[in-house]
Design an enzyme around this catalytic site. Structure first.
Site, PDB file in Angstrom:
ATOM      1  N   THR A 136     -11.343  11.035   7.786  1.00 19.32           N
ATOM      2  CA  THR A 136     -11.722   9.618   7.833  1.00 19.32           C
ATOM      3  C   THR A 136     -12.553   9.432   9.096  1.00 19.32           C
ATOM      4  O   THR A 136     -12.299  10.106  10.104  1.00 19.32           O
ATOM      5  CB  THR A 136     -10.484   8.703   7.908  1.00 19.32           C
ATOM      6  OG1 THR A 136      -9.766   9.037   9.077  1.00 19.32           O
ATOM      7  CG2 THR A 136      -9.612   8.853   6.687  1.00 19.32           C
TER       8      THR A 136
ATOM      9  N   GLU B  48      -9.754   8.402   1.506  1.00 16.60           N
ATOM     10  CA  GLU B  48      -8.448   8.748   0.930  1.00 16.60           C
ATOM     11  C   GLU B  48      -8.422   8.609  -0.585  1.00 16.60           C
ATOM     12  O   GLU B  48      -7.485   9.065  -1.239  1.00 16.60           O
ATOM     13  CB  GLU B  48      -7.353   7.829   1.511  1.00 16.60           C
ATOM     14  CG  GLU B  48      -7.035   8.068   2.976  1.00 16.60           C
ATOM     15  CD  GLU B  48      -7.922   7.263   3.927  1.00 16.60           C
ATOM     16  OE1 GLU B  48      -9.042   6.855   3.515  1.00 16.60           O
ATOM     17  OE2 GLU B  48      -7.519   7.039   5.070  1.00 16.60           O
TER      18      GLU B  48
ATOM     19  N   LYS C 172      -6.313 -14.154  12.444  1.00 18.84           N
ATOM     20  CA  LYS C 172      -5.068 -14.883  12.212  1.00 18.84           C
ATOM     21  C   LYS C 172      -5.065 -16.099  13.117  1.00 18.84           C
ATOM     22  O   LYS C 172      -4.807 -16.007  14.309  1.00 18.84           O
ATOM     23  CB  LYS C 172      -3.873 -13.972  12.472  1.00 18.84           C
ATOM     24  CG  LYS C 172      -3.834 -12.873  11.423  1.00 18.84           C
ATOM     25  CD  LYS C 172      -2.757 -11.850  11.632  1.00 18.84           C
ATOM     26  CE  LYS C 172      -2.824 -10.857  10.473  1.00 18.84           C
ATOM     27  NZ  LYS C 172      -2.494  -9.498  10.833  1.00 18.84           N
TER      28      LYS C 172
ATOM     29  N   TRP D 100      -4.876 -17.029   7.563  1.00 15.08           N
ATOM     30  CA  TRP D 100      -5.842 -15.953   7.671  1.00 15.08           C
ATOM     31  C   TRP D 100      -7.257 -16.471   7.394  1.00 15.08           C
ATOM     32  O   TRP D 100      -7.487 -17.214   6.438  1.00 15.08           O
ATOM     33  CB  TRP D 100      -5.534 -14.841   6.658  1.00 15.08           C
ATOM     34  CG  TRP D 100      -4.326 -14.046   7.021  1.00 15.08           C
ATOM     35  CD1 TRP D 100      -3.522 -14.223   8.110  1.00 15.08           C
ATOM     36  CD2 TRP D 100      -3.782 -12.939   6.283  1.00 15.08           C
ATOM     37  NE1 TRP D 100      -2.512 -13.299   8.095  1.00 15.08           N
ATOM     38  CE2 TRP D 100      -2.644 -12.496   6.995  1.00 15.08           C
ATOM     39  CE3 TRP D 100      -4.137 -12.281   5.108  1.00 15.08           C
ATOM     40  CZ2 TRP D 100      -1.872 -11.433   6.557  1.00 15.08           C
ATOM     41  CZ3 TRP D 100      -3.364 -11.224   4.682  1.00 15.08           C
ATOM     42  CH2 TRP D 100      -2.236 -10.792   5.400  1.00 15.08           C
TER      43      TRP D 100
HETATM   44  P1  ADP Z   1     -13.308   4.441   7.614  1.00 23.48           P
HETATM   45  O1  ADP Z   1     -11.894   4.088   7.272  1.00 23.48           O
HETATM   46  O2  ADP Z   1     -13.394   5.339   8.772  1.00 23.48           O
HETATM   47  O3  ADP Z   1     -14.241   3.273   7.675  1.00 23.48           O
HETATM   48  P2  ADP Z   1     -13.950   5.084   4.892  1.00 23.48           P
HETATM   49  O4  ADP Z   1     -15.314   5.429   4.586  1.00 23.48           O
HETATM   50  O5  ADP Z   1     -12.875   5.816   4.209  1.00 23.48           O
HETATM   51  O6  ADP Z   1     -13.808   5.323   6.421  1.00 23.48           O
HETATM   52  O7  ADP Z   1     -13.827   3.546   4.691  1.00 23.48           O
HETATM   53  C1  ADP Z   1     -13.069   2.935   3.705  1.00 23.48           C
HETATM   54  C2  ADP Z   1     -13.084   1.462   3.950  1.00 23.48           C
HETATM   55  O8  ADP Z   1     -14.392   0.929   3.757  1.00 23.48           O
HETATM   56  C3  ADP Z   1     -12.221   0.681   3.004  1.00 23.48           C
HETATM   57  O9  ADP Z   1     -10.887   0.691   3.415  1.00 23.48           O
HETATM   58  C4  ADP Z   1     -12.855  -0.704   3.073  1.00 23.48           C
HETATM   59  O10 ADP Z   1     -12.395  -1.422   4.185  1.00 23.48           O
HETATM   60  C5  ADP Z   1     -14.310  -0.400   3.272  1.00 23.48           C
HETATM   61  N1  ADP Z   1     -15.038  -0.521   1.992  1.00 23.48           N
HETATM   62  C6  ADP Z   1     -15.415   0.466   1.182  1.00 23.48           C
HETATM   63  N2  ADP Z   1     -16.091  -0.008   0.118  1.00 23.48           N
HETATM   64  C7  ADP Z   1     -16.132  -1.343   0.252  1.00 23.48           C
HETATM   65  C8  ADP Z   1     -16.678  -2.416  -0.521  1.00 23.48           C
HETATM   66  N3  ADP Z   1     -17.349  -2.215  -1.646  1.00 23.48           N
HETATM   67  N4  ADP Z   1     -16.513  -3.661  -0.070  1.00 23.48           N
HETATM   68  C9  ADP Z   1     -15.844  -3.905   1.069  1.00 23.48           C
HETATM   69  N5  ADP Z   1     -15.314  -2.956   1.843  1.00 23.48           N
HETATM   70  C10 ADP Z   1     -15.448  -1.680   1.447  1.00 23.48           C
END
Ligand code: ADP
Length: 535
Positions: free
Chosen positions: A172, A321, A431, A436
């Site tokens: 990640t 993940e 918050k 929220w």
């Molecule tokens: P990191 O956690 O380091 O940013 P990731 O690439 O695994 O790495 O990111 C996943 C996160 O990206 C998700 O948990 C979400 O918050 C965000 N995300 C992914 N796709 C979308 C989307 N279409 N719209 C909004 N948020 C998104």
């Protein structure tokens, strides 16, 4: 009574056999560092992938050993996507935008034994190599070619792989805490490939007739699975190499007849600005769909693409993940003739889970949230391509619920039909006085203002309300707007207590290694000052 079907393992060599048997003539095109195009066929790709697998075996690497890549999107990286796992090794894509110390930490943690690196990135390797156990480094277009030449593809016999063996790893990107390793199996990779290929975001899907260009890096979350999806379907694929500026990408789309593409919002924001500045310069009539994900895309951007350029941009949601694709937007059939505004609402949502993926969301008290489109809760996910643990990270079990769902850290609402809308990440949601406020909704509304190029909203501590929103705004070149004007623009769309107390104009919004707003940096910059209303 058991079923009487073959126990046929779901492994990547099956996919490699398929692409060379049926789609050997289809093309893989790469924009090289010198901007010229390299083209070859899937037959050649498969031959070289097998050579890579054989050569790694001859080096003395053993089943399950990690082989890292530090590369842009190009044909050699596709060879690694197939050759490494088909040889029984584990492809570990390293994120080239991270700090060298972080790359070193990740490569050491994963136990990488070999590395394939782009020539332009070779100097970077010297900055972290001694932190790791890497024994062999191969440079693309150089020693990588010698490695391949050392193996005769005629000697190829696919190893007998178990479907639950590891195929690939990705860490990640560390937006939250230390990077953690996600380990994909052959089975999860095949099922994810099928899941993405079968999905039809907003009713549009991909097939052998498409030409797919993943802008999303192959070093980040498997380029959303598109290298495998394209190969499985027999679609042509185009790789942009290191040329990710809007002008080069638009050129690739037109010259290579791209019909399907995917990338993070910052890429599409740049492309939209260029298309708006020079309308009619690029003929994108072949483009069927442009996927956006990684962070929430502003609805105004999605509408802008459709209204001004007749281009369909829609969301995909997922995480490292979740392999990464877990949901795509869907337009209910009865709305197929709905007006554009209704369609934009659906395109701006993250939609429904892919088949075999399940989603639920719970509030702070652990109750599942109602499907009312408003109530927010933390999204949980499970399915055959969702991680069940992080690699050698014993203290991370709190990311899974007792009944085995993965806690995403994303805050969502469900509409009455179960379509999700990502409202925030749990650490970014504001918050205020026990309620929220969604930073994403405020950002999207601000980015709909004609003068605003980018906007990121963060929480800053507040004595009375606990937290209050602050908006960091980057104006478009040559545009002007005051804080008051922007607040007036937001006012009709939100409850009064949602409106940012401070609007700060910035010259740049810091981004993470994969182009997301880096809100931790903004919080450090702005939070120490007390929240005072903007005059
Ligand atoms: P990191 O956690 O380091 O940013 P990731 O690439 O695994 O790495 O990111 C996943 C996160 O990206 C998700 O948990 C979400 O918050 C965000 N995300 C992914 N796709 C979308 C989307 N279409 N719209 C909004 N948020 C998104």
């Amino acid at each position: 009574m058991d079923g009487l079907m073959m126990d046929f393992p779901l492994t990547l060599p099956t996919l490699l056999r398929r692409v060379e048997t049926y789609f050997g003539e289809k093309e893989v095109v790469t924009r090289l560092p010198d901007r010229s195009f390299h083209r070859y066929t899937y037959s050649e790709m498969a031959r070289r992938a097998k050579q890579l697998a054989l050569a790694l075996r001859e080096l003395g690497l053993e089943r399950g050993d990690r082989v890292a890549t530090l590369c842009w999107n190009h044909y050699q990286h596709l060879e690694a996507y197939f050759g490494i796992p088909c040889g029984g090794f584990v492809l570990h894509t390293l994120n080239l935008r991270l700090h060298p110390n972080d790359i070193g930490y990740i490569a050491a943690h994963a136990g990488d034994r070999a590395l394939i690196v782009d020539a332009s990135l070779a100097p970077l390797v010297q900055q972290f190599l001694d932190q790791t156990e890497i024994e062999h480094v191969f440079v693309v277009e150089d020693s990588y070619e010698e490695l391949l030449a050392s193996a005769d593809p005629a000697g190829w016999i696919a190893p007998d792989l178990e479907e639950n063996e590891a195929a690939a790893m990705c860490y990640t990107s560390g937006t939250t805490g230390m990077p953690k390793g996600v380990v994909y199996s052959h089975r999860s990779t095949i099922l994810h490939t099928l899941g993405v290929a079968a999905a039809t975001p907003m009713g549009v899907g991909v097939s052998e007739q498409d030409t797919i260009l993943p802008v999303v890096p192959m070093f980040h979350a498997n380029a959303w699975g598109y290298p495998y999806v394209a190969a499985m379907l027999g679609a042509n694929q185009v790789f942009p190499g290191p040329h990710l500026d809007p002008e080069s990408l638009l050129e690739d789309f037109v010259q290579q007849g791209v019909t399907w593409t995917a990338g993070v919002p910052t890429i599409w924001l740049g492309i939209l600005q260029l298309l708006d500045a020079q309308p009619g310069r690029w003929d994108l009539s072949r483009m069927k769909g442009m996927l956006v994900g990684g962070s929430a895309a502003p609805r105004a951007m999605i509408a802008g693409f459709k209204e001004r350029h007749n281009l369909v941009v829609c969301h995909g949601w997922g995480m490292t993940e979740t392999s990464p694709v877990a949901s795509f937007p869907a337009l209910p059939g009865e709305l197929s003739n709905a007006d554009d505004e209704t369609k934009f609402d659906y395109m701006a949502m993250q939609g429904l889970p892919l088949a075999l993926v399940e989603l639920r969301a719970r509030d702070d008290s652990g109750n599942e949230i109602p499907r009312d489109g408003e109530t927010m809760g933390e999204l949980e996910v499970r399915g055959p391509w969702v991680a069940s643990a992080y690699y050698e990270t014993p203290d991370s079990s709190d990311r899974w619920t007792d009944d085995g769902w993965f806690k995403t850290g994303d805050i969502v609402s469900f509409d009455p039909k179960g379509h999700i809308q990502i409202k925030d990440r749990s650490k970014d949601v504001i918050k205020s006085g026990g309620e929220w406020i969604s930073s994403v909704e405020l950002e999207n509304a601000l980015m709909a203002h004609p003068a605003v190029a980018e906007a990121a909203v963060i929480a800053i501590p507040d004595d009375k309300w606990q937290e209050r929103p602050l908006a960091a705004v980057l104006l478009k070149d040559g545009a002007s707007a005051s804080a008051e004007e922007l607040r007036d623009f937001l006012a009709p769309q939100f409850a009064k207590w949602w409106l940012p107390d401070r609007i700060e104009f910035v010259t740049e919004i810091p981004k993470t290694a994969v182009g997301k707003f880096r809100k931790t940096a903004l919080r450090e910059q702005f939070a120490p000052r007390p929240a005072v209303p903007t005059p």
